[in-house]
Write an enzyme that holds these catalytic residues in place. Structure first.
Site, short mmCIF file in Angstrom:
data_model
loop_
_atom_site.label_atom_id
_atom_site.label_comp_id
_atom_site.label_asym_id
_atom_site.label_seq_id
_atom_site.Cartn_x
_atom_site.Cartn_y
_atom_site.Cartn_z
N GLY A 43 0.92 -1.27 -0.03
CA GLY A 43 0.06 0.07 0.10
C GLY A 43 0.82 1.52 0.04
O GLY A 43 0.48 2.10 -0.78
N PHE A 44 1.94 1.37 0.95
CA PHE A 44 2.72 2.57 0.95
C PHE A 44 2.02 3.82 1.32
O PHE A 44 2.31 4.75 0.79
CB PHE A 44 3.69 2.38 -0.29
CG PHE A 44 4.25 1.32 -0.40
CD1 PHE A 44 5.34 0.57 0.35
CD2 PHE A 44 4.01 0.76 -1.60
CE1 PHE A 44 5.79 -0.30 0.22
CE2 PHE A 44 4.77 -0.74 -1.94
CZ PHE A 44 5.65 -1.10 -1.15
N THR B 182 3.59 -6.03 5.89
CA THR B 182 4.32 -5.56 6.88
C THR B 182 4.70 -6.72 7.85
O THR B 182 5.94 -6.51 8.62
CB THR B 182 3.81 -4.46 7.68
OG1 THR B 182 2.71 -5.00 8.27
CG2 THR B 182 3.83 -3.29 6.94
N THR C 267 10.69 -9.13 10.78
CA THR C 267 9.91 -8.38 10.12
C THR C 267 10.29 -6.94 10.31
O THR C 267 10.24 -6.01 9.43
CB THR C 267 8.51 -8.36 10.66
OG1 THR C 267 8.66 -8.24 12.01
CG2 THR C 267 8.23 -9.76 10.25
N LYS D 62 7.73 2.07 19.14
CA LYS D 62 7.52 3.12 17.89
C LYS D 62 7.57 2.63 16.73
O LYS D 62 7.84 1.68 16.38
CB LYS D 62 8.92 4.05 18.04
CG LYS D 62 8.99 4.65 19.40
CD LYS D 62 10.32 5.48 19.52
CE LYS D 62 10.46 6.35 20.87
NZ LYS D 62 11.70 6.95 20.99
N GLY D 63 6.84 3.07 15.79
CA GLY D 63 6.67 2.48 14.53
C GLY D 63 8.00 2.47 13.65
O GLY D 63 8.75 3.39 13.93
N GLY E 231 7.93 1.52 10.15
CA GLY E 231 7.35 1.45 8.79
C GLY E 231 7.95 2.55 7.72
O GLY E 231 8.17 2.29 6.61
N GLU E 232 8.12 3.62 8.39
CA GLU E 232 8.38 4.87 7.56
C GLU E 232 9.75 5.42 7.71
O GLU E 232 10.52 5.79 6.80
CB GLU E 232 7.46 6.00 7.52
CG GLU E 232 5.91 5.30 6.94
CD GLU E 232 4.68 6.21 7.37
OE1 GLU E 232 4.33 6.94 6.64
OE2 GLU E 232 4.31 5.71 8.36
#
Ligand SMILES: Cc1cc2nc3c(=O)[nH]c(=O)nc-3n(C[C@H](O)[C@H](O)[C@H](O)COP(=O)(O)OP(=O)(O)OC[C@H]3O[C@@H](n4cnc5c(N)ncnc54)[C@H](O)[C@@H]3O)c2cc1C
Ligand code: SF4
Lengths: 327, 698
Positions: free
Chosen positions: B236-237, B466, B593, B660-661, B663-664
């Site tokens: 998706g991004f 993810t 992951t 904390k995330g 992904g970005e």
């Protein structure tokens, strides 16, 4: 996508009979270009004649020449021991193209007849003289950063995307064909038609002529050859410039030279001006540069592809200097 | 908040993806794969003008084509409520807001026939002159009320101009980034199935729950009418975030009209104008510093584009707000509404382009002051958030820079540009900092103990590739104090209740909050001897109040990126043999992951630096390279060695799982590190992306 019929050709004659006088029919090779264009609505054949079952999938020696069947897959041709030994430029060009999966599917014939990647050509919602004669050429004022700098016209500035064809041009290859009149053969460089005012007509041969193979004449003694391709991404991308060169140097002088340029014109570009300038002269970087500049004198770059002019010049020099320096 | 930081039996271990086998064997069903009896297929008829009106649609001729069941268009479409989301207000009038906007939907018995009829459909337009080309000096640029997601448009303190006038060293430069498209592998697809007055929508979304209120308001559905399922999502991004994309609305409309289930899958070229992209940006940075590189002034101005359908302002200058300390600071945004498709979220919206500008300017400052670029950043570490004055819950940028410098082998680097020639190549190295906000949003989760001793956890999370399902299983198992194979985590169903989507690097932080809390509560109830009824014992937790009660902190993940770059002396081809990323992201739940996310982010950063650019032809208002052959994303051959490390970042002020995330943050600053390295290699500053051979020094 238009609904279409599918037939498997049982013989070369049967294939030609099905396609040659039917403008709505197409040969199907690996399908990596044709099927894409059908999905995009750019090609709308009513009949596909699958030629992959024809016995044209061998590489054979014919005296000193090599004959490559039209259905030899790009990967097989690149890996063929005789090709690697005698024509490194050809093997290198093939391996610089597309991806492993595509090369496994793509055929020699299909590769030569593939269509331009100009983004307006591949988008049926846009005008394009090549796809719809007379509708105009939006590329000239629009996205053309990877289009032609040589031999283009006011009607079309597309480039031919094949790497293989650039190497074949430098190798003086000949194309074997069959049409309703029977088999014949023409030099690869004459197989493609200059753009002029009919960019929709790409080939000099009759519509529906089947490519049956390619003949590679032997290279002169002492010849070295190489292919170098520049692309924006490290793999799986079309060239923004490429050079295929064959060079023979004797006593510091160029005794034979053949240069094919890719991604600069509507067809693989044989750099005859540069070749003439070099023949018999010294094999030095200065000479290579002067020759490349002479060839590019006729360049007509557009707003966003002028970078190709110095790029091609420097690439020609680097490739020839590399070949001259190899011992 | 109590600290949940003890060694855990599952968390911290490299559990492989729970659905991995299903995916690689083709058993996993994506939105466009779900088998539905009686399915019909919808194909979009896209506008082929950038601005104007639809005069006439030749519906009759289309209906006569083979297999066509219906044409949905402005005269027969259900009337929608205007909810302020122009991209979804489909077939309600004759205006064309941009090239590619749907003007009709053809429904047929096979996808091929639907597509053929849609492509053949004759549409007459009244075209109007369009305004489609973004420019830094576009007269239509204005300051919006706020920027995404709801940040102030302008922030400032002190007197930037005066400080710059008195500064020993000044950097003043403009940076440009192009429009980019997310291009997830799986296209957007929606299948609407009506039965008994209810609608089930299988769709490819990062936010299954979020689709429900939006479409319900739009169509006027009573609560409980719509259920959204998205078990597997093929990337998706940000592109499958909120709001839902037009395929969902079209599928629901068509299913209503033809009385059969309908699937609408967008083609690759249709994804470009219909599902969002990253805006092009023009950013100006002004830095003032003393001779030692200590900042006295920092200004970051961003110009961006949006569409006429919806104001969407990417928060590019927000990156500079917490990053480096200066007494005098100003950040601001201006946006221009053009006759173009609507920009949306794309991985690290704001931070990705914003970091390119600031982290490049910091490199220019390092050069101007003669200070090492790592040292320059260390000298400008602020004690508190320099914009808000808030304390940081944790700030480990300095650790990331130091650890990265040591792993990369930065020490002893010759700062001079264009002095390392190695055969065909000029070589250089570069660095950039990174940060990304650490947030969480209200979510509800249910944990159920079953009589067979197993547990089921339900939360409307999304796994867009993810590993979200896997890490939630690990966190749940540890909270329940059972092995992972006793826990099944069900996600991607709006029926599980409100939940944050997979966005803003907030997924794991948001979902794990109620998952862990409900699981702990359930474990407590079981331990206390509460009886287990035949249909199981369930604990439910809604994190809304807990999130609201958090202390006031600036919460961020930090990171540092180092790049080695080689530039071909003849052709200007740029290669990146080596990238190092070091991150402080709270607790790492699953190193496998996590690493995938980090190397994916860094690769996307590399792709941004060298390759990705959507080329707009202003005459059409269309990006003409709308396919994956012409729009280049990095391939394996573009990616060299990647080194990823996480520094310790215990942070008690986050959420029950201490995450904390991540992904970005992997994409943030990578393009700057590469551009800085390209300068170091060749001596030519790269202030515009991507750095193609045509742009690189030759
Ligand atoms: C993503 C992508 C990247 C690519 N990158 C490169 C690259 O870097 N370099 C490169 O050179 N190529 C590249 N290609 C193009 C690829 O090489 C061609 O698609 C392929 O060679 C075509 O061969 P085919 O057998 O699949 O042809 P088909 O798709 O089957 O046919 C192509 C055309 O040739 C006609 N045809 C096929 N066989 C014959 C025949 N025997 N006689 C007469 N006409 C025939 C067909 O009717 C059709 O018009 C790329 C393709 C893709 C999709
Ligand atoms: S360059 Fe040729 S192929 Fe491209 S738009 Fe113009 S006419 Fe069409």
């Amino acid at each position: 996508m238009r609904e279409f019929a599918y037939a498997r050709a049982r013989s070369v004659d049967a294939a030609v009979a099905l396609v040659a006088d039917n403008p709505e029919a197409r040969y199907l090779g690996g399908g990596t270009n044709l099927v894409d264009l059908m999905e995009l609505g750019v090609e709308r054949p009513e009949l596909l004649v699958d030629v992959t079952g024809l016995p044209l999938d061998d590489v054979t020696e014919d005296g000193a020449a090599l004959r490559v069947g039209a259905l030899v897959r790009n990967s097989d041709l690149a890996a063929h021991p005789l090709v690697r030994e005698r024509y490194p430029v050809l093997s290198q060009a093939l391996l610089a193209g597309a991806s492993g999966q595509l090369r496994n599917a793509a055929t020699t014939g299909g590769n030569l007849v593939q269509r331009t990647r100009c983004v307006y050509f591949t988008d049926a919602t846009k005008p394009c003289n090549k796809r719809m004669p007379g509708s105009g050429c939006p590329a000239i004022e629009g996205e053309h950063h990877n289009l032609a700098i040589l031999g283009a016209s006011d009607h079309c500035v597309a480039t031919h995307p094949s790497d293989l064809a650039v190497a074949l041009a430098a190798l003086d290859a000949r194309v074997d064909l069959q049409d309703l009149a029977g088999p014949h053969e023409i030099p690869l460089v004459d197989f493609y038609r200059p753009v002029g005012d009919r960019p929709d007509l790409e080939l000099t041969v009759q519509d529906g002529a089947l490519v049956t193979g390619v003949a590679l004449p032997p290279l002169p003694a002492g010849a070295r050859s190489a292919y170098r391709k520049v692309r924006e991404r490290a793999s799986y991308a079309f060239a923004i410039a490429s050079v295929a060169a064959v060079l023979v140097v004797e006593d510091g002088l160029v005794s034979d030279v053949r240069i094919g340029l890719g991604a600069v014109a509507s067809h693989p570009w044989r750099a005859r001006v540069a070749e003439r300038a070099l023949l018999g002269g010294p094999a030095t970087e200065a000479a290579f540069e002067a020759a490349a500049e002479a060839e590019l004198d006729s360049a007509t770059p557009l707003r966003d592809n002028a970078y190709k002019v110095p790029l091609v010049r420097d690439l020609v020099v680097a490739v020839l200097a590399g070949l001259a320096g190899e011992r | 908040m109590t600290r949940f930081w003890q060694a855990a039996p599952s968390v911290g271990h490299p559990l492989t993806r729970i659905e991995g086998l299903d995916k690689v064997t083709g058993r996993a069903r994506y939105a466009g794969d779900v088998a539905v009896p009686g399915l019909a297929y919808g194909a979009v008829v896209p506008a082929t003008i950038p601005r104007g009106r639809v005069l006439n649609l030749d519906v009759e001729a289309t209906l006569a084509m083979p297999g066509v069941l219906a044409v949905v268009h402005r005269d027969n479409a259900p009337r929608l409520t205007d909810i302020g989301e122009g991209t979804l207000f489909l077939f309600q009038g004759d205006r064309v807001a941009h090239w590619g906007a749907p003007v009709a939907l053809v429904v047929a018995d096979t996808p091929e026939r639907a597509r053929e009829a849609a492509e053949r459909m004759r549409v007459d337009y009244f075209p109007e002159p369009p305004d489609t080309v973004f420019r830094a000096d576009h007269p239509g640029l204005y300051e919006p009320e706020y920027v995404n997601p709801r940040n102030p448009t302008v922030t400032g303190k002190g007197d930037v101009d005066a400080a710059l006038a008195g500064a020993a060293v000044v950097v003043d430069a403009e940076y440009r980034t192009p429009a980019q498209h997310n291009n997830a592998m799986e296209p957007h697809s929606a299948t609407a199935v009506r039965s008994d007055g209810r609608i089930t929508l299988h769709t490819s979304t990062q936010y299954a729950y979020g689709v429900v209120p939006t479409l319900s308001k739009l169509f006027g559905f009573a609560p409980g009418t719509l259920r959204v399922l998205s078990e597997h999502v093929g990337g998706g991004f940000g592109n499958k975030g909120m709001p839902p994309r037009p395929d969902t609305v079209l599928a629901v409309m068509a299913a209503t009209l033809v009385g059969r289930p309908v699937r609408v899958t967008l083609t690759r070229p249709q994804l470009w104008p219909l599902t969002g992209y990253r805006t092009p940006t023009a950013q100006r940075i002004r830095l003032g510093a003393d001779q030692d590189g200590r900042l006295v002034a920092l200004e970051h101005r961003a110009a961006l584009q949006t569409s006429r359908l919806h104001e969407f302002t990417e928060q590019a200058a927000v990156y500079s707000r917490p990053m480096y300390g200066a007494e005098n600071m100003r950040t601001s945004h201006r946006v221009v509404a053009l006759d173009v498709p609507t920009p949306r979220w794309m991985r690290a919206p704001g931070e990705a382009p914003g970091s390119f500008a600031l982290e490049s300017a910091m490199d220019e400052l390092a050069e101007a002051c003669g200070v090492d670029p790592v040292e320059l950043r260390l000298r400008n570490e602020p004690a508190v958030d320099p914009t808000t004055g808030q304390a940081f819950s944790s700030r480990r940028l300095a650790d990331c820079l130091r650890v990265g410098a040591s792993r990369f082998g930065w020490a002893g680097r010759d700062p001079r540009p264009a002095v390392r020639r190695d055969g065909r190549w000029w070589r250089g190295t570069g660095v950039a900092g990174a940060h990304y906000p650490a947030r969480a949003a209200p979510t509800t989760a249910h944990a159920t103990a079953l009589p067979d001793g197993s547990f089921v956890v339900r939360v409307a999370a999304s796994d867009i590739g993810t590993g979200a399902r896997t890490v939630l299983t690990q966190l749940a198992a540890d909270a329940l104090e059972v092995p992972v194979d006793q826990v099944r985590v069900l996600i991607g169903d709006s029926g599980f209740g409100p939940a944050m989507g997979a966005g803003g690097s907030m997924g794991t932080a948001s979902w794990s909050w109620p998952v862990v809390t409900a699981c702990r509560e359930l474990a407590g109830r079981l331990a206390a001897g509460e009886p287990l009824p035949p249909d199981g014992l369930t604990s439910t937790f809604d994190s809304t109040a807990a999130i609201g009660a958090r202390a006031d902190y600036a919460r961020y993940a930090f990171g540092a990126h180092f790049a080695e770059v080689a530039v071909d002396v003849t052709t200007g081809e740029v290669r990146v043999p080596r990238l190092t990323g070091v991150y402080a992201v709270g607790r790492v739940v699953n190193p496998l992951t996590a690493r995938s996310q980090s190397i994916g982010g860094m690769t996307m950063g590399l792709s941004t630096a060298l390759l990705e650019e959507s080329s707009m032809d202003g005459r059409f208002g269309d990006w003409v390279n709308h396919n994956l052959a012409d729009y280049h994303v990095a391939t394996n051959a573009d990616v060299g060695e990647i080194d990823v490390t996480y520094v310790d970042d215990p942070d008690d002020e986050l959420n029950p799982s201490g995450v904390k995330g991540l992904g970005e943050i992997g994409i943030v600053g990578v393009a700057a590190a590469i551009a800085n390295a390209a300068w170091h290699a060749t001596g030519v500053r790269q202030r515009e992306l991507p750095i193609t051979p045509a742009r690189a020094a030759r």
